[in-house]
Design a protein around this motif. Structure first.
Motif, mmCIF file in Angstrom:
data_model
loop_
_atom_site.group_PDB
_atom_site.id
_atom_site.type_symbol
_atom_site.label_atom_id
_atom_site.label_comp_id
_atom_site.label_asym_id
_atom_site.label_seq_id
_atom_site.Cartn_x
_atom_site.Cartn_y
_atom_site.Cartn_z
ATOM 1 N N LYS A 112 -9.039 -4.246 -2.900
ATOM 2 C CA LYS A 112 -7.772 -4.679 -3.225
ATOM 3 C C LYS A 112 -7.547 -6.288 -3.634
ATOM 4 O O LYS A 112 -6.731 -6.657 -4.229
ATOM 5 N N ASP A 129 0.998 -1.157 -0.027
ATOM 6 C CA ASP A 129 -0.095 -0.032 0.093
ATOM 7 C C ASP A 129 0.843 1.288 0.103
ATOM 8 O O ASP A 129 2.037 1.102 0.409
ATOM 9 N N VAL A 147 -0.168 -1.259 -4.819
ATOM 10 C CA VAL A 147 -1.495 -1.394 -4.887
ATOM 11 C C VAL A 147 -2.190 -0.122 -3.986
ATOM 12 O O VAL A 147 -2.153 -0.515 -2.576
ATOM 13 N N HIS A 193 -8.732 -3.364 4.751
ATOM 14 C CA HIS A 193 -7.912 -3.880 3.635
ATOM 15 C C HIS A 193 -7.196 -4.950 3.804
ATOM 16 O O HIS A 193 -7.299 -5.931 2.765
ATOM 17 N N LEU A 205 -6.396 2.322 -7.519
ATOM 18 C CA LEU A 205 -7.417 1.494 -7.815
ATOM 19 C C LEU A 205 -8.739 2.537 -7.458
ATOM 20 O O LEU A 205 -10.109 1.893 -7.769
ATOM 21 N N ASP A 259 -0.311 -3.673 4.354
ATOM 22 C CA ASP A 259 -1.393 -2.314 4.306
ATOM 23 C C ASP A 259 -1.465 -1.909 5.813
ATOM 24 O O ASP A 259 -1.243 -2.991 6.634
#
Length: 299
Positions: free
Chosen positions: A257, A159, A224, A276, A252, A271
């Protein structure tokens, strides 16, 4: 970093992250330390099943086939006596782990910096928080719903805010909302973000990638993030200013995710937000990074 390790990537792993110690941990919680120690001695010849971090550690150590590039350190709350079962299991699986700290019930986090570790993985959240406070990238491994197959390639996913970067922008989002966040990122697009707890680990990974021939590197990295345009520009410019290249970047815009991480085939994803992490852990091994505004006690 200790000079003996040179430019190796150094990873610290807890015994409960490496192996499934749920049976003995149940004994400890139910009957106490003495019963736990006796249980471990009685079962020290019984080989432990792999834990959450086992596939990742196996792939990391496989990078040492041609030369030693990675050092994995075992950090455990066990004593050396009760830890004999762990070392017997390491030998059984032929893992190249030779260094360890057995702390007899105390937190092993204080040895993370002494060993010069780039990353600490544990199932004990408080140990992870203390390692982060000491300036070392660390994450609490969560139970995964599935594991990636072993194709020889090692894939890391991260992340952005509060993991690779500081939480300065995420604080604006939490306190003032999405519109204020987007406006801030647009106005500061050319101002690099400060580094987060995993910046140095990512730099160490990139150095490791550079040790392989072009086109033949078994390591891939991906960002991500829930960010989307126009908040993407600041991220790209920050990484450029750091001199860090990611193999893939997924912006995104708030989409879940999990499916994307499955498509990327991540070996592990880091993350800072519990929600998440829970979603991601249904698809890939996931480490919660208890850092930043998302992990501060709510007033």
């Amino acid at each position: 970093m200790p000079t003996a390790f040179g430019d190796k990537l150094v990873i610290a792993i807890s015994s409960r992250a490496l192996f499934d110690l749920s049976d003995s941990h149940t004994v400890f919680e139910r009957d106490g330390l003495e019963a736990f120690a006796e249980y471990q001695r009685q079962h020290e010849e019984d080989i432990l099943e792999p834990g959450e971090a086992f596939p990742l550690v196996k792939k990391l150590l496989a990078l040492n086939a041609e030369k030693t590039r990675v050092e994995v350190i075992l950090l455990s709350r066990n004593s050396a006596d009760t830890g004999l079962r762990v070392f017997n299991s390491i030998e059984h699986y032929e893992l190249g782990i030779t260094r360890a700290a057995f702390c007899g019930g105390e937190s092993p986090y204080r040895y993370v910096s002494a060993f010069g570790c780039h990353l600490f993985l544990s199932t004990h959240a408080e140990d992870v928080r203390q390692a982060l406070d000491a300036g070392v990238a660390a994450a609490t491994l969560m139970l995964a719903g599935s594991r990636r197959g072993d194709d020889g390639e090692l894939r890391f996913a991260f992340d952005g805010d509060a993991v690779l970067f500081s939480d300065e922008s995420e604080r604006i989002y939490k306190q003032e909302g999405l519109e204020a966040f987007a406006e801030n990122e647009k106005s500061k697009a050319k101002t690099p973000l400060s580094g987060g707890p995993f910046k140095n680990f990512l730099k160490a990974l990139q150095s490791l990638q550079a040790d392989f021939p072009d086109g033949d590197c078994p390591i891939r990295t991906a960002l991500v993030t829930a960010r989307s345009a126009p908040a993407h520009e600041r991220v790209i410019r920050t990484l450029r200013q750091w001199g860090i290249r990611l193999d893939e970047s997924l912006f995104l815009g708030g989409l879940d995710k999990g499916e994307f991480l499955r498509s990327y085939s991540a070996d592990v994803f880091f993350d800072d937000q519990q929600s998440h992490c829970h979603s991601a852990s249904q698809h890939v091994a996931t480490g919660h990074v208890p850092h930043g505004v998302a992990n501060e006690p709510k007033e």
